[in-house]
Design an enzyme around this catalytic site. Structure first.
Site, PDB file in Angstrom:
ATOM      1  N   HIS A 168       2.789   4.086  -0.195  1.00 44.92           N
ATOM      2  CA  HIS A 168       1.713   4.089   0.806  1.00 44.92           C
ATOM      3  C   HIS A 168       1.424   5.533   1.177  1.00 44.92           C
ATOM      4  O   HIS A 168       2.318   6.368   1.203  1.00 44.92           O
ATOM      5  CB  HIS A 168       2.176   3.314   2.044  1.00 44.92           C
ATOM      6  CG  HIS A 168       1.123   3.174   3.096  1.00 44.92           C
ATOM      7  ND1 HIS A 168       0.182   2.176   3.064  1.00 44.92           N
ATOM      8  CD2 HIS A 168       0.855   3.902   4.198  1.00 44.92           C
ATOM      9  CE1 HIS A 168      -0.622   2.286   4.107  1.00 44.92           C
ATOM     10  NE2 HIS A 168      -0.228   3.337   4.819  1.00 44.92           N
TER      11      HIS A 168
ATOM     12  N   ASP B 268      -1.921  -7.089  11.725  1.00 46.54           N
ATOM     13  CA  ASP B 268      -2.343  -5.687  11.538  1.00 46.54           C
ATOM     14  C   ASP B 268      -3.857  -5.579  11.421  1.00 46.54           C
ATOM     15  O   ASP B 268      -4.452  -4.665  11.999  1.00 46.54           O
ATOM     16  CB  ASP B 268      -1.673  -5.068  10.311  1.00 46.54           C
ATOM     17  CG  ASP B 268      -2.043  -3.592  10.182  1.00 46.54           C
ATOM     18  OD1 ASP B 268      -1.711  -2.823  11.109  1.00 46.54           O
ATOM     19  OD2 ASP B 268      -2.708  -3.214   9.203  1.00 46.54           O
TER      20      ASP B 268
ATOM     21  N   ARG C 234      -7.638  -1.044  17.612  1.00 43.27           N
ATOM     22  CA  ARG C 234      -7.202   0.344  17.834  1.00 43.27           C
ATOM     23  C   ARG C 234      -8.310   1.323  17.458  1.00 43.27           C
ATOM     24  O   ARG C 234      -8.507   2.344  18.122  1.00 43.27           O
ATOM     25  CB  ARG C 234      -5.941   0.637  16.999  1.00 43.27           C
ATOM     26  CG  ARG C 234      -4.700  -0.027  17.573  1.00 43.27           C
ATOM     27  CD  ARG C 234      -3.560   0.035  16.569  1.00 43.27           C
ATOM     28  NE  ARG C 234      -3.210   1.397  16.206  1.00 43.27           N
ATOM     29  CZ  ARG C 234      -2.635   1.745  15.054  1.00 43.27           C
ATOM     30  NH1 ARG C 234      -2.333   0.817  14.142  1.00 43.27           N
ATOM     31  NH2 ARG C 234      -2.364   2.991  14.786  1.00 43.27           N
TER      32      ARG C 234
ATOM     33  N   SER D  73       2.412  -0.561  11.874  1.00 46.32           N
ATOM     34  CA  SER D  73       1.281  -0.983  11.041  1.00 46.32           C
ATOM     35  C   SER D  73       1.602  -0.768   9.552  1.00 46.32           C
ATOM     36  O   SER D  73       1.448  -1.669   8.719  1.00 46.32           O
ATOM     37  CB  SER D  73       0.043  -0.179  11.460  1.00 46.32           C
ATOM     38  OG  SER D  73      -0.964  -0.236  10.493  1.00 46.32           O
TER      39      SER D  73
ATOM     40  N   LYS E  51       3.157  -3.956   6.671  1.00 54.32           N
ATOM     41  CA  LYS E  51       2.454  -4.280   5.421  1.00 54.32           C
ATOM     42  C   LYS E  51       3.382  -4.094   4.214  1.00 54.32           C
ATOM     43  O   LYS E  51       3.355  -4.875   3.260  1.00 54.32           O
ATOM     44  CB  LYS E  51       1.209  -3.398   5.276  1.00 54.32           C
ATOM     45  CG  LYS E  51       0.088  -3.825   6.222  1.00 54.32           C
ATOM     46  CD  LYS E  51      -1.130  -2.937   6.134  1.00 54.32           C
ATOM     47  CE  LYS E  51      -0.920  -1.632   6.818  1.00 54.32           C
ATOM     48  NZ  LYS E  51      -2.097  -0.905   7.260  1.00 54.32           N
TER      49      LYS E  51
END
Ligand code: URA
Length: 436
Positions: A82, A161, A168, A183, A187
């Site tokens: 990520h 999320d 957000r 967050s 995931k």
């Protein structure tokens, strides 16, 4: 339990219990807690923070809000990667096929671009025919067959999320370490891989502006992963200037293809090899990140990763001929050169301004759902440390809508700063934080 009491508790700086956090997340996902209460809770969290126990509880509740993938049926190490997002960050396009070519299995879920940052899914969708909306069954079948897939985030995994992030985004509550960490990690945990690498971007083009913040975020994510049974490494990498030379969807796909042919820009190539080396180490395939990086280099130069990218494009319905002939990707109809108004050395290239210029040209979105022009963007002809003479090209703007040219040109010109003295360029990560 009442949501208002928990908002007040957080507002007053107290730590919430696991069951209290779970009550808020479940209630919000089920529509029993309204946006205005959740927004207030998020702002209280942004200001007051959360301790590690709370952040782990938040992550767990988010994971449990949806399905979780079980990758244990795959015949090899499962990994995930990520990036916290940047400008010109096309790493996944080259890294995912390279990892699969090294014998690892990766079912990668990626996002779309927003604001000045690009998104892997938009970049892949610039390839004619490429499908990013696979079902979970299709995703797993493809990963078993060829070792890799990149798909859009599905609402079946971590629905909390999707809902929280949208809120957000419009309530000024993105830049909070516990909220970002939960967050990202929710995931990754739900996606099922046992080894996870997170590229934490740091600098003016990233969410984390300072090394101190980036390290703190990394420590929290590594700790969450450890407590939830995953091996996690965070590499903090610079996002002062854009990564590579291309910024813009089809331009970045083209650059990823060139890189898999061994002809990519040095900073981008090194970043891909570094991350691949770390994952080969983390998953137990190599004895150290350094040996992993050498293996990654051999596989890349041998051409196997390029073949794997072609296989992945074809498996997902895309036109695989773009590999041999990247000009089949969408093109802009006008090229505009931005040239140097002075001589010297490039001191910095402001990634935020370049990302914004790409968005102004139509390559990104100001708000969710805006359409994207895949062919436009910016090609950097000079990078930090390069010497320039007067009138030498600094960048090329790829333009479809002339009305947007002036604003984009102004941003690109202002993005470059110069020095009389030579400037050193760094390629190494700024920090490495790991539980492995
Ligand atoms: N990326 C994410 O996935 N979540 C955040 O909160 C920030 C960056």
């Amino acid at each position: 339990m009442r949501a208002v009491d928990l908002i007040i508790k957080k507002r007053d700086g107290k730590a919430l219990k696991d069951e209290e956090i779970d009550f808020l997340i479940k209630g919000y996902v089920q529509g029993e807690i309204p946006d205005y209460q959740m927004a207030s809770f998020l702002m209280a969290t942004l200001i007051r923070g959360m301790n590690l126990e709370e952040t782990v509880a938040l992550t767990r509740s988010m994971v449990e809000s949806g399905k979780q993938l079980d990758l244990s049926f795959l015949p090899g190490p499962t990994i995930d990667k990520h990036s916290t997002g940047g400008v010109g960050d096309k790493v996944s396009l080259a890294l995912v096929p390279l990892l699969a070519a090294c014998g690892l299995f990766i079912a990668k879920m990626s996002g779309r671009g927003l604001g000045h940052t690009g998104g892997t899914i938009d970049k892949l969708e610039s390839i004619p025919g490429f499908r990013t909306a696979l079902s979970l069954e299709e995703l797993l079948a493809q990963v078993r067959e060829i070792g890799c897939a990149i798909v859009a985030q599905t609402p079946e995994l971590v629905p909390a999320d999707g809902k929280l992030y949208a809120l957000r985004d419009v309530t000024g509550t993105v830049e909070s370490i516990p909220l970002i960490a939960s967050s990202v990690m929710s995931k990754k945990i739900a996606a099922g891989a046992s080894s996870i690498l997170i590229d934490v971007k740091c600098g003016r083009g990233a969410f984390m502006k300072t090394l101190k913040q980036a390290k703190e975020l990394s420590r929290v994510m590594v700790e969450i992963g450890g407590r939830m049974g995953r091996k996690v490494t965070c590499l903090v990498t610079p996002m002062e200037e854009p990564l590579g030379q291309a910024v813009g969807n089809a331009l970045e796909v083209k650059e990823a293809i060139e890189t898999l042919k061994g002809k990519g820009p040095r900073d981008f190539t090194e970043a891909v090899l570094e991350l691949c080396g770390e994952l080969l180490f983390l998953s137990g395939k190599e004895k150290s990140p350094e040996e992993g990086k050498e293996r990654a280099r051999e596989v890349l130069l041998g051409g196997a990763a390029l073949k794997k990218f072609q296989q992945m494009i074809s498996a997902q319905g895309g036109d695989e001929r773009v590999i041999a002939d990247p000009w089949r990707l969408p093109q802009a109809n006008l090229r505009w050169i931005v040239s140097a108004k002075r001589e010297g050395y490039i001191k910095t290239i402001d990634a935020f301004k370049i990302g914004k210029a790409a968005m102004v040209l139509g390559g990104g979105r100001e708000k969710k759902g805006d359409p994207i022009d895949y062919g436009v963007g910016i090609g950097l002809r000079k990078k930090t440390g390069d010497q320039v003479t007067l009138e030498e090209p600094l960048a090329i703007l790829y333009v479809n809508n002339r009305e947007r040219l002036e604003e984009a040109q102004d941003l690109v010109e202002k993005a470059f700063s110069f020095s009389e003295e030579p400037v050193e360029r760094k390629f190494k990560p700024l920090a490495r934080i790991s539980n492995a």
